[in-house]
Scaffold this motif. Structure first.
Motif, PDB file in Angstrom:
ATOM      1  N   ALA A 170       0.824  -1.166  -0.229  1.00 40.65           N
ATOM      2  CA  ALA A 170       0.051  -0.226   0.035  1.00 40.65           C
ATOM      3  C   ALA A 170       0.783   1.185  -0.063  1.00 40.65           C
ATOM      4  N   ILE A 171       1.848   1.428   0.776  1.00 43.66           N
ATOM      5  CA  ILE A 171       2.821   2.452   0.867  1.00 43.66           C
ATOM      6  C   ILE A 171       3.596   2.625  -0.246  1.00 43.66           C
ATOM      7  N   TYR A 182      -5.708   4.421  -5.981  1.00 46.68           N
ATOM      8  CA  TYR A 182      -5.925   4.922  -4.784  1.00 46.68           C
ATOM      9  C   TYR A 182      -6.899   4.109  -3.559  1.00 46.68           C
ATOM     10  N   GLN A 183      -8.044   3.863  -4.263  1.00 47.30           N
ATOM     11  CA  GLN A 183      -8.981   3.259  -3.464  1.00 47.30           C
ATOM     12  C   GLN A 183      -8.495   1.761  -3.062  1.00 47.30           C
ATOM     13  N   GLY A 184      -7.972   1.133  -4.117  1.00 46.66           N
ATOM     14  CA  GLY A 184      -7.451  -0.123  -4.006  1.00 46.66           C
ATOM     15  C   GLY A 184      -6.371  -0.318  -2.679  1.00 46.66           C
ATOM     16  N   LEU A 185      -5.460   0.768  -2.784  1.00 51.74           N
ATOM     17  CA  LEU A 185      -4.632   1.059  -1.923  1.00 51.74           C
ATOM     18  C   LEU A 185      -5.239   1.007  -0.453  1.00 51.74           C
ATOM     19  N   ALA A 186      -6.083   1.816  -0.468  1.00 50.70           N
ATOM     20  CA  ALA A 186      -6.981   2.070   1.036  1.00 50.70           C
ATOM     21  C   ALA A 186      -7.557   0.612   1.382  1.00 50.70           C
ATOM     22  N   VAL A 187      -7.815  -0.005   0.286  1.00 50.03           N
ATOM     23  CA  VAL A 187      -8.564  -1.278   0.861  1.00 50.03           C
ATOM     24  C   VAL A 187      -7.380  -2.116   1.547  1.00 50.03           C
ATOM     25  N   LEU A 188      -6.177  -2.148   0.759  1.00 45.12           N
ATOM     26  CA  LEU A 188      -5.095  -3.059   1.398  1.00 45.12           C
ATOM     27  C   LEU A 188      -4.800  -2.776   2.714  1.00 45.12           C
TER      28      LEU A 188
END
Length: 617
Positions: free
Chosen positions: A66-67, A258-264
């Motif tokens: 994610a980061i 960005y939304q996918g990273l937030a899900v992670l």
């Protein structure tokens, strides 16, 4: 010993990372945010990238992906905030686990590292590891005892709270056993060392509790298995969130990546993974602090689900020491008890010591002649020219009906009755019994209040005695005249009937039954190697009063574990639902993840508040 990470190592990188984050906001430079990410996230990335290389997808793997993803799409600022918040949550989690383990550190501090020893006629101040078995320790008032041993000179009051959880000091004198880590409060003592430093009772307790805290409980094993499958699913969901809207609905790539990273981030199973161990560690530590040694998370959970508890009689529900309960003198001879005690002093009968102790205050100047022990009947002897007999009914030619009625009355109370007489008449009765502990009835009542459906007395004693003990203590069921193998068979029968069954005994002759029970609970773990090795739970103070506390602690632990697992899953699902309208951000994700982690940790720490009020002092 549990290692404690140095202050600078734990907080320095976090502090430096925070400085770079603040500088980044002040100067609006991405390079400063990148520095904050690298410094604050180095331990995370080190583990996360290694796990990613091995295809081992855990929470650190998810955070790393994610980061790095946030940096790739230019979200340096949010990436840095996520790193800082994750690092803060890790530090707080570590602090909470340290707090949970403090009871063991407190035990360690109780064990002195050196002692004054007499060796070859010289007084030497030696380190504990250099003290040998057979050395003589000199312990002054107010000093901690460094090694297990036996007092060879002096008397004192000893505070054994570190071992037994019992804060009331006890009297100790010559030939009494004392333990390392206990406090000599009053007198000067000379103690012969009986165990090496690694074999002392407190060393064994520390070792066993550390092992227990490290062992995974059934609920934790379930969480680990769940996380193993859950993590790849979260990665798949995150990929779908990032790819499907742009590919099929014409949405912006950057927005949905960005939304996918937030899900992670929100999918990290941090709270779920920590939910069980923090509760187990806290409960086992609290138990140790209160004199209850629980040898693993599995036994803690099993104790919380018990439906039935079986008790040994001698030394468990009773004190284990026979005493004279009744002395009935049918004559006006005040010397009768002294005469009987003089005869018993020649006897090898196990109840003789009780009569001798009862007569200890009387003159001891009787001479016994022509002493004779008659197997299965009793003893005879001549005292001051008169032949006296002490034994059962078979020893006497004729016993009046009134005396027989009195004997039967005493026997119905679970007492062993001896008749004293001479060649002409019955002179008196002596009733001896293993006294029921003062706390036994209250303990049984409290266990029933806590939801234990069945309490059972298992004893090798005769049925009349067993029934009397059962009436006095309030147990539901009695099984008497049992051999050790019979107790084992009965425990198996109870398990088939109730599912989870505990056996409470002294850890010696009850070893087979203790081992067969769902949870074996040994009395008097302090100084009893057999109890520490055989039992799953040891009540370090030789008293039943800690048993209700143990059950209450176990049930509270189960309750909190269930709460933590439920909270973790529900909050994750609620946060993931924010993806549907596109409202989930990295900030919300990390706050949700960190917040729930802290919530379950603090909830687990509530087990420190479960007090030993069940002792009913």
């Amino acid at each position: 010993m549990i290692p404690r990470e140095p202050f600078w190592k734990r907080y320095f990188s976090l502090g430096l990372s925070l400085l770079f984050l603040l500088a980044g906001y002040i100067f609006s430079e991405n390079i400063l945010f990148a520095a904050a990410i690298l410094i604050g996230g180095y331990p995370l990335f080190k583990t996360g990238l290694t796990n990613l290389y091995r295809f081992d997808f855990d929470m650190k793997t998810l955070m790393t992906i994610a980061i790095i993803g946030a940096a790739i799409i230019g979200e340096w600022r949010e990436g840095a905030v996520v790193v800082i918040l994750f690092a803060i949550s890790e530090v707080l989690e570590g602090y909470s686990m340290d707090k949970a383990r403090n009871s063991i550190r407190a035990l360690m501090e109780h064990a002195p590292t050196e002692a004054l020893v007499v060796r070859n006629g010289k007084e030497l101040l030696l380190k504990a590891e250099d003290i040998e078995i057979g050395d003589t320790m000199l312990v002054k008032p107010g000093q901690m005892i460094a090694m297990d041993g036996v007092i060879i000179e002096g008397t004192s009051t000893i505070n054994q709270a570190a071992i037994t959880g019992e804060s009331v000091p006890i009297e100790r004198g010559v030939e009494d056993e004392v333990f390392a880590g206990t406090l000599n409060e009053a007198g000067f003592l000379k103690i012969k060392v009986t165990k090496l430093v690694d074999d002392t009772t407190i060393a064994k307790i520390i070792h066993l509790v550390e092992e227990a805290q490290a062992e995974k409980a059934p609920s934790q094993q379930f969480v680990d298995r769940f996380a193993k499958y859950y993590t790849p699913v979260i990665i798949l969901v995150a990929v779908l969130v990032a790819v499907v809207p742009p590919l099929f609905f014409g949405a912006g790539w950057q927005e949905w990546i960005y939304q996918g990273l937030a899900v992670l981030v929100v999918g990290c199973p941090c709270a779920l993974v920590i939910s069980t161990p923090v509760s187990i560690v806290t409960a086992i530590g609290n138990g140790a602090r209160n004199g209850v040694l629980i040898k693993g998370g599995s036994f803690l959970e099993e104790a919380g689900a018990l439906k039935a508890i079986a008790f040994d009689k001698t030394g468990t529900l009773t004190k284990g020491v026979p005493v004279v309960t009744d002395f009935v003198n049918f004559t006006y001879d005040e010397n009768l008890l002294g005469v009987v005690a003089a005869l018993e002093s020649k006897s090898q009968h196990p109840l003789a010591s009780a009569i001798i102790k009862k007569a200890a205050h009387l003159p001891q100047n009787y001479v016994v002649e022509d002493f004779l022990s008659i197997t299965g009947k009793g003893i005879k002897g001549i005292v001051d020219g008169t032949e006296y007999c002490v034994g059962n009914v078979k020893l006497f030619k004729e016993v009046p009906e009134a005396v027989l009625e009195k004997v039967s009355y005493l026997q119905e109370q679970g007492k062993t009755v001896m008749i004293a007489g001479n060649d002409q008449e019955i002179l008196g009765l002596i009733a001896v019994a293993d006294e029921v502990r003062d706390s036994s009835r209250l303990v049984i009542e409290r266990l029933q209040q806590l939801g234990i459906k069945q309490t059972i007395l298992l004893t090798g004693d005769n049925h009349i005695t067993a029934e009397a003990i059962a009436r006095e203590t309030g147990v539901n069921q009695v099984e008497s005249e049992l051999l050790p193998e019979d107790k084992l068979t009965f425990i198996k029968k109870l398990k088939a009937q109730y599912g989870r069954v505990a056996m409470v005994g002294d850890g010696v002759n009850d070893a087979p039954a203790l081992a067969a029970a769902t949870v074996g609970i040994a009395m008097g773990g302090a100084g009893t190697d057999t109890a520490l090795e055989t039992a799953d739970i040891a009540l370090m103070n030789d008293d039943l009063k800690k048993l209700p506390f143990t059950i209450k602690l176990s049930r509270k632990t189960l309750q909190i574990i269930k709460q933590n697992i439920t909270l973790s899953i529900v909050f994750k699902l609620l946060a993931l639902l924010l993806v549907v309208p596109g409202w989930l951000t990295l900030w919300i994700a990390i706050f949700a993840d960190m917040g729930v982690t802290l919530l379950v940790t603090l909830n687990g720490l509530r087990l420190l508040r479960v007090k030993d009020k069940e002792m009913m002092n």
